[in-house]
Design a protein around this motif. Structure first.
Motif, PDB file in Angstrom:
ATOM      1  N   ALA A   1      21.826  25.804 -11.483  1.00 50.02           N
ATOM      2  CA  ALA A   1      20.187  26.748 -11.685  1.00 50.02           C
ATOM      3  C   ALA A   1      19.391  24.657 -11.355  1.00 50.02           C
ATOM      4  CB  ALA A   1      19.718  27.457 -12.436  1.00 50.02           C
ATOM      5  N   GLN A   2      18.391  24.817 -11.127  1.00 50.05           N
ATOM      6  CA  GLN A   2      16.634  23.746 -10.914  1.00 50.05           C
ATOM      7  C   GLN A   2      16.199  24.121 -11.506  1.00 50.05           C
ATOM      8  OE1 GLN A   2      14.929  22.895  -7.492  1.00 50.05           O
ATOM      9  NE2 GLN A   2      16.120  20.674  -7.093  1.00 50.05           N
ATOM     10  N   TYR A   3      15.545  23.865 -12.489  1.00 50.95           N
ATOM     11  CA  TYR A   3      14.386  23.854 -13.225  1.00 50.95           C
ATOM     12  C   TYR A   3      13.047  23.948 -12.371  1.00 50.95           C
ATOM     13  CZ  TYR A   3      10.984  24.081 -16.960  1.00 50.95           C
ATOM     14  OH  TYR A   3      10.233  24.845 -17.950  1.00 50.95           O
ATOM     15  N   GLN A   4      12.140  24.540 -11.949  1.00 49.14           N
ATOM     16  CA  GLN A   4      10.952  24.887 -11.092  1.00 49.14           C
ATOM     17  C   GLN A   4       9.902  25.226 -12.252  1.00 49.14           C
ATOM     18  OE1 GLN A   4      11.018  23.072  -8.412  1.00 49.14           O
ATOM     19  NE2 GLN A   4      13.200  23.361  -7.562  1.00 49.14           N
ATOM     20  N   PRO A   5       9.475  24.619 -12.775  1.00 51.00           N
ATOM     21  CA  PRO A   5       8.420  24.808 -13.181  1.00 51.00           C
ATOM     22  C   PRO A   5       6.615  24.425 -13.006  1.00 51.00           C
ATOM     23  CG  PRO A   5       8.983  22.395 -14.406  1.00 51.00           C
ATOM     24  CD  PRO A   5       9.703  23.488 -13.360  1.00 51.00           C
ATOM     25  N   THR A   6       5.704  25.718 -12.919  1.00 46.19           N
ATOM     26  CA  THR A   6       4.827  25.994 -12.147  1.00 46.19           C
ATOM     27  C   THR A   6       4.172  26.373 -12.946  1.00 46.19           C
ATOM     28  OG1 THR A   6       5.212  27.758 -10.727  1.00 46.19           O
ATOM     29  CG2 THR A   6       5.087  25.675  -9.678  1.00 46.19           C
ATOM     30  N   ALA A   7       2.763  25.602 -13.092  1.00 43.38           N
ATOM     31  CA  ALA A   7       1.812  26.163 -14.536  1.00 43.38           C
ATOM     32  C   ALA A   7       2.034  26.437 -15.320  1.00 43.38           C
ATOM     33  CB  ALA A   7       0.091  26.762 -13.820  1.00 43.38           C
ATOM     34  N   ASN A   8       2.352  27.181 -16.282  1.00 47.51           N
ATOM     35  CA  ASN A   8       2.861  28.105 -17.707  1.00 47.51           C
ATOM     36  C   ASN A   8       3.684  28.782 -16.904  1.00 47.51           C
ATOM     37  OD1 ASN A   8       1.038  26.662 -18.917  1.00 47.51           O
ATOM     38  ND2 ASN A   8      -0.706  28.276 -18.851  1.00 47.51           N
ATOM     39  N   ILE A   9       4.509  28.778 -16.001  1.00 50.13           N
ATOM     40  CA  ILE A   9       5.531  29.672 -15.370  1.00 50.13           C
ATOM     41  C   ILE A   9       6.945  28.766 -15.125  1.00 50.13           C
ATOM     42  CG2 ILE A   9       6.466  30.995 -13.316  1.00 50.13           C
ATOM     43  CD1 ILE A   9       3.563  31.879 -12.555  1.00 50.13           C
ATOM     44  N   SER A  10       8.046  29.148 -15.998  1.00 53.13           N
ATOM     45  CA  SER A  10       9.180  28.357 -16.259  1.00 53.13           C
ATOM     46  C   SER A  10      10.247  29.545 -14.945  1.00 53.13           C
ATOM     47  CB  SER A  10      10.102  28.648 -17.194  1.00 53.13           C
ATOM     48  OG  SER A  10       9.376  27.768 -18.934  1.00 53.13           O
ATOM     49  N   THR A  11      10.449  28.772 -14.131  1.00 54.90           N
ATOM     50  CA  THR A  11      11.456  29.672 -13.126  1.00 54.90           C
ATOM     51  C   THR A  11      12.525  28.749 -12.443  1.00 54.90           C
ATOM     52  OG1 THR A  11       9.506  30.124 -11.909  1.00 54.90           O
ATOM     53  CG2 THR A  11      11.770  30.041 -10.220  1.00 54.90           C
ATOM     54  N   TRP A  12      13.811  28.655 -13.196  1.00 56.25           N
ATOM     55  CA  TRP A  12      15.012  28.262 -12.294  1.00 56.25           C
ATOM     56  C   TRP A  12      15.657  28.808 -10.777  1.00 56.25           C
ATOM     57  CZ3 TRP A  12      17.373  24.796 -14.917  1.00 56.25           C
ATOM     58  CH2 TRP A  12      16.898  24.260 -16.762  1.00 56.25           C
ATOM     59  N   ARG A  13      16.050  27.962 -10.403  1.00 53.25           N
ATOM     60  CA  ARG A  13      17.061  28.665  -8.224  1.00 53.25           C
ATOM     61  C   ARG A  13      17.973  27.789  -8.508  1.00 53.25           C
ATOM     62  NH1 ARG A  13      11.851  27.476  -4.732  1.00 53.25           N
ATOM     63  NH2 ARG A  13      11.790  25.969  -5.715  1.00 53.25           N
ATOM     64  N   PHE A  14      18.940  28.724  -8.376  1.00 57.63           N
ATOM     65  CA  PHE A  14      20.398  28.096  -8.073  1.00 57.63           C
ATOM     66  C   PHE A  14      20.788  27.154  -6.933  1.00 57.63           C
ATOM     67  CE2 PHE A  14      20.694  31.932 -11.388  1.00 57.63           C
ATOM     68  CZ  PHE A  14      21.412  31.964 -11.562  1.00 57.63           C
ATOM     69  N   VAL A  15      21.463  26.356  -7.440  1.00 58.05           N
ATOM     70  CA  VAL A  15      21.339  25.870  -6.215  1.00 58.05           C
ATOM     71  C   VAL A  15      22.915  25.251  -6.295  1.00 58.05           C
ATOM     72  CG1 VAL A  15      19.152  23.935  -6.192  1.00 58.05           C
ATOM     73  CG2 VAL A  15      21.015  23.520  -8.373  1.00 58.05           C
ATOM     74  N   ASP A  16      23.696  25.947  -6.583  1.00 59.31           N
ATOM     75  CA  ASP A  16      25.283  26.185  -6.503  1.00 59.31           C
ATOM     76  C   ASP A  16      25.613  26.740  -5.234  1.00 59.31           C
ATOM     77  OD1 ASP A  16      24.596  28.969  -6.826  1.00 59.31           O
ATOM     78  OD2 ASP A  16      25.380  28.102  -8.863  1.00 59.31           O
TER      79      ASP A  16
ATOM     80  N   ASN B   1      13.500  29.564 -20.776  1.00 56.74           N
ATOM     81  CA  ASN B   1      13.729  30.575 -19.885  1.00 56.74           C
ATOM     82  C   ASN B   1      12.595  30.947 -18.682  1.00 56.74           C
ATOM     83  OD1 ASN B   1      15.590  30.064 -21.347  1.00 56.74           O
ATOM     84  ND2 ASN B   1      15.622  31.807 -22.269  1.00 56.74           N
ATOM     85  N   GLN B   2      13.106  31.711 -18.109  1.00 55.08           N
ATOM     86  CA  GLN B   2      12.691  32.215 -16.844  1.00 55.08           C
ATOM     87  C   GLN B   2      11.975  33.574 -17.278  1.00 55.08           C
ATOM     88  OE1 GLN B   2      13.562  31.963 -13.801  1.00 55.08           O
ATOM     89  NE2 GLN B   2      15.834  32.257 -12.464  1.00 55.08           N
ATOM     90  N   SER B   3      10.626  33.011 -16.627  1.00 54.33           N
ATOM     91  CA  SER B   3       9.532  33.942 -17.428  1.00 54.33           C
ATOM     92  C   SER B   3       9.116  35.037 -17.166  1.00 54.33           C
ATOM     93  CB  SER B   3       8.125  33.443 -16.928  1.00 54.33           C
ATOM     94  OG  SER B   3       8.124  31.330 -17.539  1.00 54.33           O
ATOM     95  N   TYR B   4      10.130  35.618 -16.660  1.00 53.00           N
ATOM     96  CA  TYR B   4       9.509  36.791 -15.782  1.00 53.00           C
ATOM     97  C   TYR B   4      11.100  37.604 -16.339  1.00 53.00           C
ATOM     98  CZ  TYR B   4      13.049  35.302 -12.192  1.00 53.00           C
ATOM     99  OH  TYR B   4      13.669  34.611 -11.618  1.00 53.00           O
ATOM    100  N   SER B   5      12.063  37.748 -17.064  1.00 52.66           N
ATOM    101  CA  SER B   5      13.253  38.049 -17.345  1.00 52.66           C
ATOM    102  C   SER B   5      14.221  36.727 -18.929  1.00 52.66           C
ATOM    103  CB  SER B   5      14.418  37.157 -16.568  1.00 52.66           C
ATOM    104  OG  SER B   5      15.987  37.902 -16.625  1.00 52.66           O
ATOM    105  N   GLY B   6      14.093  38.538 -19.992  1.00 54.91           N
ATOM    106  CA  GLY B   6      14.742  38.344 -20.507  1.00 54.91           C
ATOM    107  C   GLY B   6      16.711  38.354 -20.577  1.00 54.91           C
TER     108      GLY B   6
END
Length: 529
Positions: free
Chosen positions: A458-473, A413-418
């Motif tokens: 959304a598109q998955y953008q993992p970097t290092a140990n961080i999971s990030t999703w960015r909207f592409v709609d 999931n988003q690493s910074y969000s629950g």
């Protein structure tokens, strides 16, 4: 001609900043006298495939500028333009990725250093392609469309769905024969698929031995699973048994089939309901004899971990292959209301089938954290399994490093969000799905917005140990236009359901049903241009 660097050196050498131990170096003087562009503003436009760039006015009116770009942060850039204006539009860009820019000012006597790096994410442009005019009509020809799905064979896109008419349901299958600019579809289902009665639904399809196989649930005296193979020219042959009514039935009500190809064999799984208990069944197809053999265990035992009462049920199984191992994922309910996402791997063979749990293995274990879960989907990506589901209305993703020394499930999931992947965590999400496009993981689901359910992506953008999703709609940054400010819906006032994705010929396609409610919908298809 006067050398600005030497001039700066002569002027700067004896100077020191008062009250500090840091000297004013020649390079600092040069940077001050001949600065690069600063205060850069970037505006991505996914619809046009471009990024607008603008920066501060020059210190000298005779200066020119160069723009430098790369697609990987911190790497060498390539100059893309030299201009006299403090602005530039970078065009003909691919969506769904980052672009990194640096800028330089060219003065008559000295060039500036390259500026700091500016990053811009450009979303995708989407076009509707469900009809020749791509208007508000759906892909379905008559009646209503439900539960669509897409797949690829021989670089062609195929769409399948249930079409609901007056007192009938049939499976429709069409091939995309046009382009995104002039879309057209060819039906190959001979008017609609069913075996005994026009009450077919919940279809799924795969390619096996270069042929299209379709499975669906059909109701006569009870629900049965039927399977047919496409032989060309709208001709289909049934491969689900020689009994008068056919079907992969175990004597109970069978629904929600899913197909997969593993070890050069065709496998099927589905729900089986008997005496109020829902169980999983699975079978392998023996093509030479046109027969199916169960692989759930001995006889027709199910995969239910602890399922001896009507309060213990299995729902919506799916098969996925990862590095020569067959996996199954499903949702299971327990007494007391607990619900779990369960995963098992096929560890036996077709003569001695067996399954091992890879989700914790205990009675109440699963890969989810909460108790209110909905059916999950799973894909294989970069030697790992990724599962997606909703939990208390939030979209969750988890990764299984199946082939590590110590396999385990970890949140993606988003690493910074629950709040899961939801665009708005206060709104409920449903029906998530995953696919792979250009070696990137994409998620799609529907989410409430007050007036209905909207297709979000959304598109998955993992970097290092961080999971990030960015909207592409259509609600990605820079794409908040009046007509598409919510998501992929063609009409944002309508309710979307059952979205899925497919990647074909370097294009990403999305399909879903859209209407006033689930039973009054048409099939929509959109493509990345």
């Amino acid at each position: 001609m006067l050398d600005a660097t030497k001039l700066a050196h002569r002027k700067a050498k004896p100077l020191r900043r008062i009250g500090t131990r840091y000297p004013i170096t020649p390079q600092r003087v040069v940077d001050y006298m001949f600065p690069p562009p600063r205060h850069v503003k970037t505006v991505p436009d996914p619809k046009m495939g471009s990024i607008d760039l603008a920066w501060n006015e020059p210190l000298r009116s005779w200066a020119t500028y160069s723009v430098h770009r790369t697609e990987t942060s911190g790497t060498s850039t390539i100059q893309i333009v030299n201009t006299t204006e403090p602005q530039h539009t970078d065009e003909n860009l691919d969506g769904g990725q980052d672009y990194y820019y640096r800028f330089r000012t060219h003065y008559p006597v000295q060039n500036s250093q390259l500026s700091e790096e500016y990053s811009v994410f450009l979303g995708h442009r989407w076009d509707y392609i469900q009809g020749e005019s791509a208007n508000f009509e759906g892909l379905n020809q008559a009646g209503k469309g439900q539960v669509p799905y897409m797949m690829e064979m021989d670089s062609c896109l195929y769409a399948i769905w249930t079409e609901v008419g007056d007192h009938m349901k049939t499976v429709r299958l069409a091939r995309f024969t046009g382009t995104n600019e002039t879309p057209s579809w060819e039906f190959i289902d001979n008017g609609g698929l069913y075996r005994n009665a026009p009450h077919a639904e919940f279809a799924h399809t795969v390619v096996f031995n270069s042929e299209i196989y379709v499975a669906w649930s059909e109701h006569t005296d009870k629900y049965r699973i039927h399977v047919a193979v496409y032989k060309g020219n709208s001709h289909w042959e049934f491969v689900d048994g020689d009994e008068p009514q056919g079907g992969l039935n175990t004597g109970y009500n069978e629904r929600f089939p899913q197909l997969a190809v593993f070890d050069s064999r065709l496998y099927a799984t589905w729900e089986s309901s008997c005496h109020g208990i829902r169980e999983i069944q699975a079978a392998v197809y023996h093509e030479a004899e046109s027969t199916w053999k169960t692989v759930t265990g001995e006889g027709f035992e199910s995969l239910n971990r602890y399922s001896t009462t009507a309060t213990e049920n299995i729902l919506s199984p799916q098969l996925v292959v990862n590095r020569d191992v067959l996996y199954m994922i499903w949702r299971q309910t327990h007494a007391g209301g607990d619900q779990q996402i369960r995963v098992a791997e096929y560890s036996g063979n077709d003569d001695m089938p067996s399954w091992n749990f890879v989700d914790g293995g205990e009675a109440r274990d699963g890969i989810n954290q909460g108790s209110e879960v909905r059916p999950a989907k799973m894909v294989s990506f970069e030697d790992s399994l990724y599962a997606i589901w909703t939990e208390s209305g939030l979209v969750h993703v988890s990764r299984y490093n199946a082939h590590a020394d110590t396999p385990a499930w970890t949140s993606a999931n988003q690493s910074y969000s629950g709040n899961g992947l939801n665009w708005d965590p206060e709104q409920r999400a449903e029906g998530p799905n995953l696919t792979i496009y250009r070696n990137r993981l994409y998620a799609i689901w529907t989410e409430e917005n007050g007036s209905g359910y909207q297709v979000r992506m959304a598109q998955y953008q993992p970097t290092a140990n961080i999971s990030t999703w960015r909207f592409v709609d259509n609600a990605a940054p820079g794409h908040e236009t009046t007509e598409h400010k919510i998501g992929l819906n063609q009409d944002e006032s309508m309710c979307a359901d059952s979205p899925s994705l497919a990647a074909v010929n370097n294009h990403l396609y999305a399909i879903w049903q859209e209407g006033t409610d689930f039973n009054n919908s048409t099939i929509k298809v959109a493509a990345i241009s």
